[in-house]
Design an enzyme around this catalytic site. Structure first.
Site, PDB file in Angstrom:
ATOM      1  N   ASN A   9      34.460  25.844  43.368  1.00  0.00           N
ATOM      2  CA  ASN A   9      34.858  26.878  44.323  1.00  0.00           C
ATOM      3  C   ASN A   9      35.199  26.351  45.712  1.00  0.00           C
ATOM      4  O   ASN A   9      35.208  27.099  46.669  1.00  0.00           O
ATOM      5  CB  ASN A   9      33.770  27.951  44.422  1.00  0.00           C
ATOM      6  CG  ASN A   9      33.657  28.731  43.131  1.00  0.00           C
ATOM      7  OD1 ASN A   9      34.638  28.936  42.437  1.00  0.00           O
ATOM      8  ND2 ASN A   9      32.459  29.149  42.790  1.00  0.00           N
ATOM      9  N   CYS A  10      35.511  25.091  45.820  1.00  0.00           N
ATOM     10  CA  CYS A  10      35.876  24.465  47.092  1.00  0.00           C
ATOM     11  C   CYS A  10      37.387  24.620  47.308  1.00  0.00           C
ATOM     12  O   CYS A  10      38.169  24.482  46.368  1.00  0.00           O
ATOM     13  CB  CYS A  10      35.472  22.990  47.022  1.00  0.00           C
ATOM     14  SG  CYS A  10      36.182  21.951  48.274  1.00  0.00           S
ATOM     15  N   ASN A  11      37.800  24.913  48.542  1.00  0.00           N
ATOM     16  CA  ASN A  11      39.228  25.096  48.826  1.00  0.00           C
ATOM     17  C   ASN A  11      40.046  23.853  48.510  1.00  0.00           C
ATOM     18  O   ASN A  11      41.161  23.957  47.980  1.00  0.00           O
ATOM     19  CB  ASN A  11      39.444  25.505  50.283  1.00  0.00           C
ATOM     20  CG  ASN A  11      39.021  26.939  50.533  1.00  0.00           C
ATOM     21  OD1 ASN A  11      39.013  27.755  49.618  1.00  0.00           O
ATOM     22  ND2 ASN A  11      38.672  27.244  51.770  1.00  0.00           N
ATOM     23  N   LYS A  14      40.542  23.747  44.808  1.00  0.00           N
ATOM     24  CA  LYS A  14      41.517  24.731  44.330  1.00  0.00           C
ATOM     25  C   LYS A  14      42.935  24.229  44.550  1.00  0.00           C
ATOM     26  O   LYS A  14      43.796  24.351  43.673  1.00  0.00           O
ATOM     27  CB  LYS A  14      41.293  26.076  45.023  1.00  0.00           C
ATOM     28  CG  LYS A  14      40.025  26.765  44.567  1.00  0.00           C
ATOM     29  CD  LYS A  14      39.780  28.050  45.341  1.00  0.00           C
ATOM     30  CE  LYS A  14      38.447  28.668  44.935  1.00  0.00           C
ATOM     31  NZ  LYS A  14      38.122  29.856  45.702  1.00  0.00           N
TER      32      LYS A  14
END
Length: 121
Positions: A9-11, A14
């Site tokens: 869930n890390c930008n 992604k």
């Protein structure tokens, strides 16, 4: 096949996933938040990439460590390995293991270059 290490869930992760998928590059994902990360893998990264590249000192996890914990992490390789295997968010993301080495952090140009390596014209 590439091995991609990080936290789902890390930008930065992604962006890396989106680009890898766009380029059609095959990869296996290792979520070290869920699966953990072993000391041998971390040692390999430190040996081949260097602590200054692997350790994320800009994140909140580093800032939340006490001064003593930070000092212990920086005092020896073993201390750093213990910190990185205990506090996974201290590892910059993503770490992409390629046939030619590693890409650490989201680096669009380096990831795009992998496509050229996998499909020479």
């Amino acid at each position: 096949m590439l091995n991609v290490y990080g936290i789902k869930n890390c930008n930065s992760m992604k962006k890396a996933f989106d680009l890898l998928n766009e380029l059609g590059l095959a990869y296996e994902f290792h979520d070290y938040k869920k699966q953990g990360i072993d000391a041998t893998t971390v040692k390999t990264w430190l040996d081949q990439i260097g602590a200054d590249v692997v350790l994320n000192k800009k994140g909140t996890t580093w800032r939340k460590l006490t001064e003593a914990e930070q000092d212990t992490a920086l005092a020896s390789e073993q201390g750093l390995i213990e910190a990185l295997t205990t506090h996974h968010s201290l590892i910059k993301r993503p770490v992409i293991a390629t046939p030619n080495g590693f890409i650490v952090g989201f680096n669009e140009d380096a990831i795009r270059a992998l496509k050229a390596l996998s499909c020479p014209e």
